[in-house]
Design a protein around this motif. Structure first.
Motif, PDB file in Angstrom:
ATOM      1  N   ALA A 230      -6.963 -31.328  67.010  1.00 58.65           N
ATOM      2  CA  ALA A 230      -6.932 -32.385  66.256  1.00 58.65           C
ATOM      3  C   ALA A 230      -7.603 -31.790  64.949  1.00 58.65           C
ATOM      4  CB  ALA A 230      -8.038 -33.153  66.856  1.00 58.65           C
ATOM      5  N   TYR A 231      -8.599 -31.040  64.899  1.00 61.22           N
ATOM      6  CA  TYR A 231      -9.111 -30.368  63.589  1.00 61.22           C
ATOM      7  C   TYR A 231      -7.986 -29.529  62.668  1.00 61.22           C
ATOM      8  CZ  TYR A 231     -12.478 -28.325  60.191  1.00 61.22           C
ATOM      9  OH  TYR A 231     -13.313 -27.927  59.240  1.00 61.22           O
ATOM     10  N   ASP A 232      -7.215 -29.026  63.337  1.00 60.25           N
ATOM     11  CA  ASP A 232      -6.137 -28.104  62.835  1.00 60.25           C
ATOM     12  C   ASP A 232      -5.406 -29.342  61.958  1.00 60.25           C
ATOM     13  OD1 ASP A 232      -6.408 -25.750  63.349  1.00 60.25           O
ATOM     14  OD2 ASP A 232      -5.106 -25.600  64.995  1.00 60.25           O
ATOM     15  N   GLU A 233      -5.155 -30.340  62.455  1.00 61.89           N
ATOM     16  CA  GLU A 233      -4.278 -31.494  61.821  1.00 61.89           C
ATOM     17  C   GLU A 233      -5.145 -32.241  60.726  1.00 61.89           C
ATOM     18  OE1 GLU A 233      -2.701 -34.554  64.292  1.00 61.89           O
ATOM     19  OE2 GLU A 233      -2.067 -32.901  65.720  1.00 61.89           O
ATOM     20  N   ALA A 247      -1.264 -23.710  53.245  1.00 59.47           N
ATOM     21  CA  ALA A 247      -2.564 -23.061  53.860  1.00 59.47           C
ATOM     22  C   ALA A 247      -2.356 -22.968  55.540  1.00 59.47           C
ATOM     23  CB  ALA A 247      -3.807 -23.965  53.672  1.00 59.47           C
ATOM     24  N   PRO A 248      -2.685 -21.821  56.161  1.00 57.24           N
ATOM     25  CA  PRO A 248      -2.568 -21.771  57.642  1.00 57.24           C
ATOM     26  C   PRO A 248      -3.670 -22.654  58.321  1.00 57.24           C
ATOM     27  CG  PRO A 248      -3.675 -19.764  56.639  1.00 57.24           C
ATOM     28  CD  PRO A 248      -3.209 -20.707  55.650  1.00 57.24           C
ATOM     29  N   LYS A 249      -3.242 -22.908  59.572  1.00 53.97           N
ATOM     30  CA  LYS A 249      -4.065 -23.710  60.238  1.00 53.97           C
ATOM     31  C   LYS A 249      -5.482 -23.159  60.617  1.00 53.97           C
ATOM     32  CE  LYS A 249      -0.520 -26.409  62.746  1.00 53.97           C
ATOM     33  NZ  LYS A 249      -0.703 -27.351  61.735  1.00 53.97           N
ATOM     34  N   ARG A 253      -6.385 -19.326  60.955  1.00 52.75           N
ATOM     35  CA  ARG A 253      -6.813 -18.535  60.105  1.00 52.75           C
ATOM     36  C   ARG A 253      -8.306 -18.141  60.688  1.00 52.75           C
ATOM     37  NH1 ARG A 253     -10.838 -19.891  57.083  1.00 52.75           N
ATOM     38  NH2 ARG A 253     -11.587 -19.060  55.129  1.00 52.75           N
ATOM     39  N   SER A 254      -8.987 -18.790  61.279  1.00 49.85           N
ATOM     40  CA  SER A 254     -10.328 -18.391  61.993  1.00 49.85           C
ATOM     41  C   SER A 254      -9.973 -17.111  62.959  1.00 49.85           C
ATOM     42  CB  SER A 254     -11.009 -19.384  62.864  1.00 49.85           C
ATOM     43  OG  SER A 254     -11.042 -20.643  62.216  1.00 49.85           O
ATOM     44  N   ALA A 255      -8.967 -17.200  63.878  1.00 42.95           N
ATOM     45  CA  ALA A 255      -8.580 -15.989  64.632  1.00 42.95           C
ATOM     46  C   ALA A 255      -8.428 -14.978  63.988  1.00 42.95           C
ATOM     47  CB  ALA A 255      -7.548 -16.451  65.525  1.00 42.95           C
TER      48      ALA A 255
END
Ligand SMILES: Cc1cc2nc3c(=O)[nH]c(=O)nc-3n(C[C@H](O)[C@H](O)[C@H](O)COP(=O)(O)O)c2cc1C
Length: 282
Positions: A230-233, A247-249, A253-255
């Protein structure tokens, strides 16, 4: 009067309610200027060109910093204020070459500082063994962070903008040399402060849902996968509104931000540098 629920909803990128995305409600209708300020925080990286802030601003910001709570009143932090154009330029170079550091009239570097307590130990001829433990480095880092966040809030209350600079740990030896830091003092992070450029305003960036970060009574990670997608969206929508639709999800990006030694941008040497600088981390 500002609408607190609307500000809370904006913090989560909630525009219309659904079962998973319930709008916040709050029955108190009084004005809460401090809350309004906190809820509208955004990092500012676009500053008006100006060489100095109004007289007394630095000292007021440091008084706000020193007003933060501090473990056992030990006050294990210090801050180096950089305003000199050449030194700021060099600091910017060492901190990932981030131009907003050059543009900001004030660049603060918050430091964990165990040198003061080393002197107190010497003064009272006590062994100071406690200073050799990881606990004291953590204490200093926590205290410095609380102080710095008070500066951010104070700066925003004054109509200024600020952006933290974790990249102050990218080249820790050089930063220590640039700022003439003594032993048992290490730069933790920077904070660039200036007058926000109204032509390039920053926006409130939505955060993870409360369901993701708030655990009631005991830890509960049951819904994590759903919360993260949901936060990715939510961040995709935010980025699209910021003209950064490519921008990447957030999860991607965090990974990648933590994927390899290289993705630490030089900070993999920090334990060695801490030891060199007199932080034993036992
Ligand atoms: C300790 C710390 C270090 C940070 N370092 C940087 C940095 O080096 N460069 C940068 O542009 N932003 C930096 N930031 C800002 C974050 O990217 C920003 O807070 C985050 O994206 C959330 O956006 P917001 O502050 O606008 O809500 C840092 C933030 C923190 C708390």
């Amino acid at each position: 009067m500002t609408d607190i629920p609307a500000l809370v909803n904006a913090r989560y990128g909630i525009t219309n309610g659904s079962e998973d995305n319930a709008p916040h409600s709050f029955s108190d209708t009084k004005s809460h200027p401090a809350l309004e300020l906190l809820l509208q925080h955004k990092s500012v990286r676009q500053f008006l060109p100006q060489e100095t802030l109004p007289a007394g601003t630095l000292e007021l910001l440091v008084a706000a910093a020193q007003s933060a709570a501090t473990s056992s009143n030990l006050q294990t932090w210090s801050v180096v204020a950089t305003q000199d154009v050449k030194r700021k330029d060099e600091a910017a170079r060492l901190c990932g070459d981030q131009d907003f550091i050059r543009a900001a009239p004030l660049f603060l570097v918050f430091c964990a500082d165990l040198s003061r307590l080393t002197k107190a130990s010497q003064q009272h001829q006590t062994p100071g063994v406690g200073l050799e433990f990881t606990e004291m480095f953590l204490m200093a880092s926590v205290d410095a962070s609380l102080a710095a966040q008070n500066v951010v809030v104070a700066a925003e209350a004054l109509g200024l903008g600020a952006c933290y600079v974790g990249a102050a740990r990218n080249r820790p030896r050089e930063v220590a040399e640039l700022l003439h830091l003594p032993l048992r003092v290490i730069a933790l992070f920077g904070l660039a402060i200036g007058v926000p450029d109204p032509a390039q305003p920053a926006s409130v960036k939505p955060r993870l849902s409360q369901a993701e970060v708030l655990h009631r009574e005991t830890w509960d990670d049951g819904a994590q996968a759903r919360n993260l997608s949901a936060y990715d969206e939510t961040l995709d929508d935010f980025n699209a509104r910021q003209s950064r639709a490519d921008a990447p999800k957030w999860t991607y990006r965090s990974a990648h931000r933590i994927a390899t030694v290289e993705s630490l941008h030089g900070r993999d040497i920090l334990r060695d540098v801490l030891q060199e600088r007199g932080f034993d981390l036992r």
